[in-house]
Design a protein around this motif. Structure first.
Motif, PDB file in Angstrom:
ATOM      1  N   MET A  30     -21.651  31.224 -13.360  1.00 27.93           N
ATOM      2  CA  MET A  30     -21.728  31.899 -12.145  1.00 27.93           C
ATOM      3  C   MET A  30     -22.300  30.852 -11.135  1.00 27.93           C
ATOM      4  O   MET A  30     -23.569  30.107 -11.338  1.00 27.93           O
ATOM      5  CB  MET A  30     -22.787  33.087 -12.157  1.00 27.93           C
ATOM      6  N   VAL A  31     -21.727  30.696 -10.036  1.00 29.39           N
ATOM      7  CA  VAL A  31     -22.005  29.587  -8.932  1.00 29.39           C
ATOM      8  C   VAL A  31     -22.743  30.561  -7.951  1.00 29.39           C
ATOM      9  O   VAL A  31     -22.272  31.280  -7.389  1.00 29.39           O
ATOM     10  CB  VAL A  31     -20.912  28.855  -8.381  1.00 29.39           C
ATOM     11  N   LEU A  32     -23.923  29.815  -7.393  1.00 31.96           N
ATOM     12  CA  LEU A  32     -24.474  30.364  -5.948  1.00 31.96           C
ATOM     13  C   LEU A  32     -23.841  29.870  -4.806  1.00 31.96           C
ATOM     14  O   LEU A  32     -23.814  28.944  -4.538  1.00 31.96           O
ATOM     15  CB  LEU A  32     -25.843  29.976  -6.179  1.00 31.96           C
ATOM     16  N   VAL A  33     -23.463  30.758  -4.119  1.00 34.04           N
ATOM     17  CA  VAL A  33     -22.776  30.952  -3.015  1.00 34.04           C
ATOM     18  C   VAL A  33     -23.524  31.106  -1.659  1.00 34.04           C
ATOM     19  O   VAL A  33     -23.970  32.227  -1.816  1.00 34.04           O
ATOM     20  CB  VAL A  33     -21.185  31.713  -2.797  1.00 34.04           C
ATOM     21  N   PRO A  34     -23.885  29.746  -0.940  1.00 30.72           N
ATOM     22  CA  PRO A  34     -24.938  30.200  -0.090  1.00 30.72           C
ATOM     23  C   PRO A  34     -24.514  31.107   1.129  1.00 30.72           C
ATOM     24  O   PRO A  34     -23.172  31.233   1.331  1.00 30.72           O
ATOM     25  CB  PRO A  34     -25.162  28.787   0.447  1.00 30.72           C
ATOM     26  N   GLY A  35     -25.309  32.018   1.742  1.00 32.87           N
ATOM     27  CA  GLY A  35     -25.111  32.844   2.851  1.00 32.87           C
ATOM     28  C   GLY A  35     -24.400  31.886   4.228  1.00 32.87           C
ATOM     29  O   GLY A  35     -24.861  30.838   4.170  1.00 32.87           O
ATOM     30  N   GLY A  36     -23.773  32.578   5.039  1.00 34.74           N
ATOM     31  CA  GLY A  36     -23.357  31.990   5.994  1.00 34.74           C
ATOM     32  C   GLY A  36     -22.504  32.742   7.110  1.00 34.74           C
ATOM     33  O   GLY A  36     -22.004  34.038   6.759  1.00 34.74           O
ATOM     34  N   THR A  37     -22.018  32.216   8.147  1.00 29.30           N
ATOM     35  CA  THR A  37     -21.188  32.925   8.932  1.00 29.30           C
ATOM     36  C   THR A  37     -19.850  31.850   9.015  1.00 29.30           C
ATOM     37  O   THR A  37     -19.885  30.641   9.150  1.00 29.30           O
ATOM     38  CB  THR A  37     -22.064  33.033  10.396  1.00 29.30           C
ATOM     39  N   PHE A  38     -18.675  32.493   9.156  1.00 29.45           N
ATOM     40  CA  PHE A  38     -17.437  31.967   9.204  1.00 29.45           C
ATOM     41  C   PHE A  38     -16.489  32.761   9.944  1.00 29.45           C
ATOM     42  O   PHE A  38     -16.607  33.783  10.162  1.00 29.45           O
ATOM     43  CB  PHE A  38     -16.756  31.659   7.710  1.00 29.45           C
ATOM     44  N   MET A  39     -15.107  31.961  10.413  1.00 34.28           N
ATOM     45  CA  MET A  39     -14.375  32.855  10.902  1.00 34.28           C
ATOM     46  C   MET A  39     -13.159  33.279   9.875  1.00 34.28           C
ATOM     47  O   MET A  39     -12.421  32.285   9.275  1.00 34.28           O
ATOM     48  CB  MET A  39     -13.370  31.937  12.023  1.00 34.28           C
ATOM     49  N   MET A  40     -13.081  34.486   9.739  1.00 35.60           N
ATOM     50  CA  MET A  40     -12.138  35.106   8.604  1.00 35.60           C
ATOM     51  C   MET A  40     -10.918  35.162   9.112  1.00 35.60           C
ATOM     52  O   MET A  40     -10.667  35.819  10.229  1.00 35.60           O
ATOM     53  CB  MET A  40     -12.797  36.459   8.145  1.00 35.60           C
ATOM     54  N   GLY A  41      -9.766  34.935   8.383  1.00 30.57           N
ATOM     55  CA  GLY A  41      -8.390  35.155   8.793  1.00 30.57           C
ATOM     56  C   GLY A  41      -7.702  34.013   9.473  1.00 30.57           C
ATOM     57  O   GLY A  41      -8.332  32.868   9.425  1.00 30.57           O
ATOM     58  N   SER A  42      -6.562  34.224  10.102  1.00 36.06           N
ATOM     59  CA  SER A  42      -5.772  32.944  10.425  1.00 36.06           C
ATOM     60  C   SER A  42      -5.667  33.264  12.069  1.00 36.06           C
ATOM     61  O   SER A  42      -5.878  34.518  12.521  1.00 36.06           O
ATOM     62  CB  SER A  42      -4.490  33.045  10.061  1.00 36.06           C
ATOM     63  N   SER A  43      -5.680  32.201  12.898  1.00 32.54           N
ATOM     64  CA  SER A  43      -5.276  32.300  14.118  1.00 32.54           C
ATOM     65  C   SER A  43      -3.601  32.433  14.333  1.00 32.54           C
ATOM     66  O   SER A  43      -3.052  32.014  13.507  1.00 32.54           O
ATOM     67  CB  SER A  43      -5.792  31.116  15.003  1.00 32.54           C
ATOM     68  N   GLU A  44      -3.215  32.780  15.556  1.00 34.71           N
ATOM     69  CA  GLU A  44      -1.819  32.993  15.589  1.00 34.71           C
ATOM     70  C   GLU A  44      -1.053  31.833  15.563  1.00 34.71           C
ATOM     71  O   GLU A  44       0.208  31.808  15.389  1.00 34.71           O
ATOM     72  CB  GLU A  44      -1.466  33.905  16.776  1.00 34.71           C
ATOM     73  N   ASP A  45      -1.608  30.671  15.973  1.00 41.63           N
ATOM     74  CA  ASP A  45      -0.970  29.618  15.863  1.00 41.63           C
ATOM     75  C   ASP A  45      -1.087  28.618  14.411  1.00 41.63           C
ATOM     76  O   ASP A  45      -0.514  27.467  14.638  1.00 41.63           O
ATOM     77  CB  ASP A  45      -1.530  28.560  17.140  1.00 41.63           C
TER      78      ASP A  45
END
Length: 260
Positions: A30-45
């Motif tokens: 089990m690997v510790l995934v640090p918290g954070g903010t990201f852009m989820m999904g794809s942009s249309e381009d």
């Protein structure tokens, strides 16, 4: 452009589940995934964008543990010997046999049963990842189509193939220390299926509905799918009772804290 690779497997911070003994097979790391903010999904381009992949939106994710690899057949077999919670489990359901190959031919309900039995054994809160957690963990801070860059090759992932490969076959990991996120087997997530991200939660939690018979989300692509379906942002769905040699799962553990 050639993929950016980390050929030396990364271990990351985390733990080996001490209560799940699998003899000489790969342990449950089990690997510790640090918290954070990201852009989820794809942009249309983005290349190969599909309506399912958008709209792109910001999500904040809390820290959690995630299994370095999809659950293997050896790990699955041990857990099937534990006391039943709600569903019986076949000890050897997979089409492509091998103790370190990913378990497949398991339904969403059976994957949840695995988590529940493992939680009862260890007293740690094991579960399936939310779709947001899965993509955040897969990307590991990247914004490219794949965590190793904008292209994928048969030297780094199992796609357009004939069968599954052992989960440690490629000997690489992303920046969080997770492996086998692209191809090999799709992975069940907690979330009920929604056609796009309009109205999706932005706190990393699973997006559920009142319809328990609803399709569930699966991520990551598979051994016989093309590259476009193995992208970090790609998402698909299946009925929760489906068993297929294309679909496995990995587990997460909430509330990171030292082992007791």
């Amino acid at each position: 452009m050639a993929p950016t690779l980390r050929r030396t497997p990364r271990t990351g911070r985390g733990y080996i589940e001490p209560l799940l003994e699998v003899l000489n097979a790969l342990p449950l790391h089990m690997v510790l995934v640090p918290g954070g903010t990201f852009m989820m999904g794809s942009s249309e381009d983005e290349p190969d964008y599909e309506d399912f992949d958008g709209p792109q939106h910001q999500v904040e994710v809390q820290p959690f543990f995630m299994s370095r690899y999809p659950i293997t057949q050896a790990q699955w077999e041990v857990v099937t010997t534990l006391k039943t919670v709600e569903h019986t489990l076949d000890s050897a359901p997979s089409e492509f046999k091998g103790e370190n190959r990913p378990v497949e031919q398991v339904s969403w309900y059976e994957a949840v049963e695995f988590c529940n039995r493992l939680e009862n054994l260890t007293k740690r809160p094991y579960r399936l990842p939310s779709e947001a957690e899965w993509e955040y963990a897969c990307r590991a801070g990247t914004t490219t189509l794949f965590y190793f860059g904008g292209t994928i090759t048969h030297e780094v992932a199992n796609f357009e193939g004939k069968e599954t490969t052992p989960v440690d076959h490629f000997g690489i990991a992303n920046a969080f220390g997770l492996s086998d996120m692209h191809g090999n087997v799709f992975e069940w997530c907690q979330d009920h299926w929604h056609e796009n991200y309009n109205g999706a939660p932005n706190d990393g939690s699973a997006w559920l509905s009142d319809d328990e018979s609803s399709s569930r989300t699966r991520r990551g692509g598979s051994w016989n799918y093309p590259p476009r379906n193995c992208r970090s942002a790609y998402r698909l769905y299946s009925f929760p009772e489906l068993r297929d040699d294309l679909i496995g799962f990995r587990v997460v553990c909430s509330a990171p804290r030292p082992l007791q």
